[in-house]
Design a protein around this motif. Structure first.
Motif, mmCIF file in Angstrom:
data_model
loop_
_atom_site.group_PDB
_atom_site.id
_atom_site.type_symbol
_atom_site.label_atom_id
_atom_site.label_comp_id
_atom_site.label_asym_id
_atom_site.label_seq_id
_atom_site.Cartn_x
_atom_site.Cartn_y
_atom_site.Cartn_z
ATOM 1 N N PHE A 170 0.834 -1.207 0.000
ATOM 2 C CA PHE A 170 0.000 0.000 0.000
ATOM 3 C C PHE A 170 0.864 1.249 0.000
ATOM 4 O O PHE A 170 0.507 2.257 -0.610
ATOM 5 N N GLY A 171 2.003 1.172 0.674
ATOM 6 C CA GLY A 171 2.942 2.293 0.625
ATOM 7 C C GLY A 171 3.463 2.516 -0.785
ATOM 8 O O GLY A 171 3.617 3.664 -1.234
ATOM 9 N N ILE A 172 3.738 1.426 -1.497
ATOM 10 C CA ILE A 172 4.174 1.547 -2.894
ATOM 11 C C ILE A 172 3.094 2.244 -3.719
ATOM 12 O O ILE A 172 3.377 3.123 -4.542
ATOM 13 N N TYR A 173 1.839 1.861 -3.466
ATOM 14 C CA TYR A 173 0.727 2.488 -4.185
ATOM 15 C C TYR A 173 0.670 3.991 -3.903
ATOM 16 O O TYR A 173 0.472 4.799 -4.821
ATOM 17 N N LEU A 174 0.858 4.368 -2.642
ATOM 18 C CA LEU A 174 0.767 5.784 -2.279
ATOM 19 C C LEU A 174 1.914 6.604 -2.861
ATOM 20 O O LEU A 174 1.728 7.764 -3.240
ATOM 21 N N TRP A 175 3.105 6.015 -2.946
ATOM 22 C CA TRP A 175 4.280 6.760 -3.387
ATOM 23 C C TRP A 175 4.479 6.755 -4.891
ATOM 24 O O TRP A 175 5.063 7.693 -5.441
ATOM 25 N N LEU A 198 10.341 2.989 -9.784
ATOM 26 C CA LEU A 198 9.952 1.797 -9.038
ATOM 27 C C LEU A 198 10.838 1.613 -7.810
ATOM 28 O O LEU A 198 10.341 1.332 -6.706
ATOM 29 N N PHE A 199 12.139 1.791 -7.986
ATOM 30 C CA PHE A 199 13.074 1.649 -6.865
ATOM 31 C C PHE A 199 12.766 2.672 -5.775
ATOM 32 O O PHE A 199 12.728 2.342 -4.580
ATOM 33 N N LEU A 200 12.535 3.926 -6.174
ATOM 34 C CA LEU A 200 12.233 4.972 -5.203
ATOM 35 C C LEU A 200 10.913 4.695 -4.478
ATOM 36 O O LEU A 200 10.788 4.946 -3.276
ATOM 37 N N SER A 201 9.940 4.175 -5.213
ATOM 38 C CA SER A 201 8.648 3.853 -4.599
ATOM 39 C C SER A 201 8.806 2.782 -3.530
ATOM 40 O O SER A 201 8.242 2.888 -2.429
ATOM 41 N N VAL A 202 9.583 1.740 -3.841
ATOM 42 C CA VAL A 202 9.805 0.662 -2.880
ATOM 43 C C VAL A 202 10.579 1.182 -1.670
ATOM 44 O O VAL A 202 10.249 0.878 -0.514
ATOM 45 N N LEU A 203 11.603 1.997 -1.922
ATOM 46 C CA LEU A 203 12.414 2.532 -0.834
ATOM 47 C C LEU A 203 11.579 3.404 0.101
ATOM 48 O O LEU A 203 11.617 3.246 1.341
ATOM 49 N N LEU A 204 10.817 4.328 -0.456
ATOM 50 C CA LEU A 204 9.999 5.221 0.361
ATOM 51 C C LEU A 204 8.884 4.462 1.075
ATOM 52 O O LEU A 204 8.525 4.790 2.211
ATOM 53 N N ALA A 205 8.333 3.444 0.399
ATOM 54 C CA ALA A 205 7.295 2.629 1.032
ATOM 55 C C ALA A 205 7.861 1.883 2.237
ATOM 56 O O ALA A 205 7.216 1.792 3.291
#
Length: 267
Positions: A170-175, A198-205
């Motif tokens: 869900f964090g990946i979805y939000l970011w 994609l990498f940044l989304s996973v990291l921030l999530a």
């Protein structure tokens, strides 16, 4: 404006979910008074929402996509699964009574394949939700109806990397959407940059999961903390509502002023 210019457009799903969670308990309270009709009533509501979705999608895809009454069935389908699962557990029903073609492991594989098929063929050109939404929704229902971890070939669903993605999904979805939008507006549209997004989304999530979600979940639930959360939620809601209303009124005023200027220029 187009979707590509709205960094918080994807939060529409939060609105749908919150509206569902406000209506769903009231429906259950209403239907529970006639327990023997609980399942038919829930199925009836689900079917009505699905029919509305199927009718409106060809007419106005935007309306069908964003409105709660056309997406309600996707969430209430999970309610149907929950009711069936509870009744099955209470009656201690055995899967041995099912025909071979309807064994849980076969249904779970069918659900997994439906989700994979939907992922492979659906894109922004598809008339979604409409009938196409049946693929991921029905697939998910079949997959979660029984524990799929023991199904041959589907045990990977409990592997640590997959569970890690599930925890932060869900964090990946939000970011992901704001990051993709920023890259799009900055003309970083090439495929390699999408992997960066994609990498940044996973990291921030992962960071938000570790620094926000888990600490909040670790807070002990008692009367004192509940009151604090309620007051914080109420104040935040009032601030957001007031700000939104001010922006809305400002837009109305600008629109009205522009209309008056246009009329004067015509005269």
């Amino acid at each position: 404006n187009s979707a590509e210019t709205k960094p918080l457009l994807h939060l529409w799903s939060l609105g749908i979910e919150e509206q569902f969670y406000l209506v769903w308990p009231l429906l259950l309270i209403l239907f529970f008074k006639a327990r023997q009709y609980l399942l038919p009533c829930v199925i009836g509501v689900t079917l009505c929402s699905f029919v509305l979705n199927a009718i409106l999608t060809p007419m106005d895809r935007t309306l069908a996509f964003y409105m709660p009454f056309t997406r309600f069935w996707e969430l209430s389908a999970g309610g149907v699964v929950a009711i069936l699962s509870l009744r099955s557990a209470q009656k201690n029903e055995s899967a041995r009574s099912l025909p071979n073609a309807l064994k849980p492991q076969h249904l779970q594989w069918l659900g997994f394949l439906l989700i994979a098929f939907a992922t492979a063929i659906l894109d922004h050109k598809a008339a979604f939700p409409g009938y196409w939404a049946l693929l991921p929704v029905l697939g998910t229902c079949l997959l979660i109806a029984k524990d799929a971890s023991g199904t041959r070939g589907l045990g990977f669903l409990t592997a640590k990397p997959v569970r890690f993605i599930g925890d932060i999904s869900f964090g990946i979805y939000l970011w992901h959407w704001p990051i993709l939008l920023l890259m799009h507006l900055s003309d970083y549209k090439a495929r390699p940059y999408k992997f960066v997004a994609l990498f940044l989304s996973v990291l921030l999530a992962w960071l938000s999961y570790k620094l926000i979600e888990q600490p909040i979940r670790a807070i002990p639930v008692n009367g004192k903390t509940t009151k604090r959360f309620l007051w914080a939620g109420l104040i935040a809601t009032l601030v957001i509502a007031g700000t939104s209303w001010a922006i809305y009124r400002g837009d109305l005023k600008r629109s009205w002023d522009a209309t008056l200027i246009d009329r004067k220029s015509v005269v």
